[in-house]
Design an enzyme around this catalytic site. Structure first.
Site, PDB file in Angstrom:
ATOM      1  N   CYS A 262       0.925 -29.201  15.457  1.00  0.00           N
ATOM      2  CA  CYS A 262       0.881 -27.892  14.774  1.00  0.00           C
ATOM      3  C   CYS A 262       2.161 -27.614  14.007  1.00  0.00           C
ATOM      4  O   CYS A 262       2.135 -26.969  12.967  1.00  0.00           O
ATOM      5  CB  CYS A 262       0.617 -26.788  15.787  1.00  0.00           C
ATOM      6  SG  CYS A 262       1.827 -26.760  17.117  1.00  0.00           S
TER       7      CYS A 262
ATOM      8  N   GLU B 291      -1.435 -18.595  19.282  1.00  0.00           N
ATOM      9  CA  GLU B 291      -0.583 -19.696  18.800  1.00  0.00           C
ATOM     10  C   GLU B 291      -1.430 -20.504  17.832  1.00  0.00           C
ATOM     11  O   GLU B 291      -2.281 -21.285  18.255  1.00  0.00           O
ATOM     12  CB  GLU B 291      -0.124 -20.561  19.982  1.00  0.00           C
ATOM     13  CG  GLU B 291       0.764 -19.845  20.985  1.00  0.00           C
ATOM     14  CD  GLU B 291       2.157 -19.547  20.446  1.00  0.00           C
ATOM     15  OE1 GLU B 291       2.572 -20.188  19.454  1.00  0.00           O
ATOM     16  OE2 GLU B 291       2.820 -18.669  21.005  1.00  0.00           O
TER      17      GLU B 291
END
Ligand code: NAD
Length: 455
Positions: free
Chosen positions: A244, A210
């Site tokens: 993010c 991720e």
């Protein structure tokens, strides 16, 4: 250094005992984790506030509540998810039946990033527990207090052969990355993602990465600009821009840029992200403060720009007249700076986005259906929203993950369960009624039948 190898071996042994595979084991431990988190909320709030000024409201809504929802999802759905799935059987395999079994992968390693330390570290742990794995957990060492409180809660309440939090930084992570885990789940930067991928390859370990990147946010001339401004400002400056999936940069149709920027400025002022505001998250540390400051070209500030190094405060800042060549467009910003670029045609906007590595998210504000379809089909991105930012991540019926440079694999809800499971297909054949066709000696007649049956 703690003997991590010993703990890892105890996890391997415990997994082989088959206990983690039991439905009641998984559910009771998920309930226990939820209870522990709830019980320790004051400590969790205090630790994260000490680390980077994150408010109770933000910590609850963007971290703890997501963990509770994930646990509740599994408490409700785990029975169904664990059930073997009947699959159709083809003619050549008759009489027989086919089934998919969800097998826990085994001993998992979860490595977390610092920016949403509880959510990012513990959400994959919940998925691993639901799938029936054991788990070694390596939170980021950067928010030192949150790392300590997670270690305290988990290591004092769970047996190390089931769940264990490793406290430490690069040396500790390097050590544990040598162990032959059955699954590695990493959240962090593409740079460290490559190190983890390489380490995993040595033991052929399946990996979910991720990662981050530059997520575009496109605003077209048909967008509702008031709504766009409100949702962009929220998504960009949440967590001090250290998200993010935050919109990294704005790509706006030139005809609506001035109006949009006016709305954005008003919205920032209304949100009260001022120096000293309790609700506005600080930059995590001096190193990141300096890195973000090096991307702020003061000659291009449209609004904002105030900073306080001592308190690691950077005001939400909009930078206008940015070009694709500017330093701010060469790396993920991960801070409260919003660069604004313009486009003339939608096709050219898409072409410009395609020149950058595949982003984790993409956002489009528009009232035009054709543009929605075009962006979705042309741009490869992890996930995204039309007329919103970030909120796709809050729906645990949707998988969450990146693509290419922004990651590989996905999780959340059922996808998280599958991420830590092996889909084991089994064909169960009857011992009667089998024609002699596939067995030698082969004849022309058998060949004809095989051709017919295998079509
Ligand atoms: P990072 O890559 O620096 O660190 C992540 C983890 O890796 C930490 O636990 C750290 O201790 C460990 N680590 C660091 N250097 C290492 C090394 N040399 N060897 C082994 N392990 C090492 O990332 P970060 O600064 O914590 O987080 C920011 C990045 O994470 C951004 O790029 C952001 O976009 C990304 N991110 C992605 C997601 C997502 O869900 N896709 C979520 C949050 C953050």
């Amino acid at each position: 250094m703690t003997d991590f190898n010993n703990i890892f071996q105890s996890q391997q042994k415990f997994f082989l005992s088959q206990q983690t595979k039991e439905l009641c084991f998984r559910k009771s431990n998920l309930k226990k984790l939820k209870h522990l988190l709830k019980e320790n909320e004051p400590k969790l709030y205090e630790a994260i506030y000490t680390d980077f000024g994150k408010s109770k409201f933000d910590t609850f809504s963007t971290e703890l509540n997501m963990l509770y929802l994930e646990i509740d999802y599994f408490l409700k759905n785990l029975n169904k998810l664990m059930k073997p799935r009947k699959i159709g059987t083809n003619l050549v395999n008759m009489p027989g039946s086919s089934c998919l079994y969800y097998d826990p992968l085994g001993c998992a390693l979860v490595i977390g990033a610092w920016n949403y330390p509880y959510q990012i570290t513990l959400l994959p742990v919940i998925d691993a527990m639901a799938a029936g794995c054991t788990c070694m957990i390596k939170p980021s060492e950067i928010p030192a207090n949150t790392m300590r409180v997670m270690a305290e809660i988990i290591n004092n309440n769970f047996a190390p052969e089931y769940l264990y939090v490793v406290e430490g930084g690069v040396p500790e992570t390097t050590t544990i990355l040598e162990f032959p885990f059955d699954k590695i789940f990493f959240t962090g930067s593409p740079k460290v993602g490559k190190i983890v991928y390489e380490a995993a390859a040595k033991n052929l370990i399946p990996v979910t990465l991720e990662l981050g990147g530059k997520s575009p946010c496109v605003v077209t001339e048909s967008a509702d600009l008031k709504v766009a401004a409100r949702r962009i400002v929220w998504g960009k400056f949440l967590n001090g821009g250290q998200t993010c999936v935050a919109p990294d940069y704005l790509l706006v149709h030139q005809s609506v840029k001035d109006e949009l920027l006016k709305e954005i400025k008003e919205r920032i002022q209304y949100s009260g992200y001022t120096e000293g505001a309790e609700q506005y998250v600080r930059i995590i540390n001096e190193r990141n403060f300096q890195r973000i400051m090096s991307l702020m070209d003061i000659s291009k500030i449209y609004c904002g720009g105030k900073t306080d190094e001592k308190n690691l405060y950077i005001e939400p800042t909009v930078l206008d007249n940015i070009s694709w060549e500017d330093p701010i467009m060469q790396e993920e910003i991960f801070g409260p700076l919003l660069p604004v670029l313009t486009y003339e045609t939608f096709d050219n906007a898409l072409k410009a986005i395609l020149k950058l590595p595949k982003p984790l998210s993409a956002y489009l504000f528009t009232g035009n259906k054709k543009e929605k379809e075009q962006l979705i089909s042309v741009i490869p991105f992890g996930g995204g929203c039309i007329n919103d930012t970030i909120m796709h991540l809050i729906n645990n019926n949707l998988p969450f993950g990146g693509i290419g440079n922004s990651g590989t694999g996905h999780y959340h809800g059922k996808y998280g369960f599958e991420c830590f499971s092996h889909l084991k297909p089994v064909l169960d054949k009857a011992t009667w009624g089998e024609p002699d066709l596939k067995y030698p000696p082969y004849t022309t007649n058998k060949e004809k039948w095989i051709e017919r049956l295998m079509k």
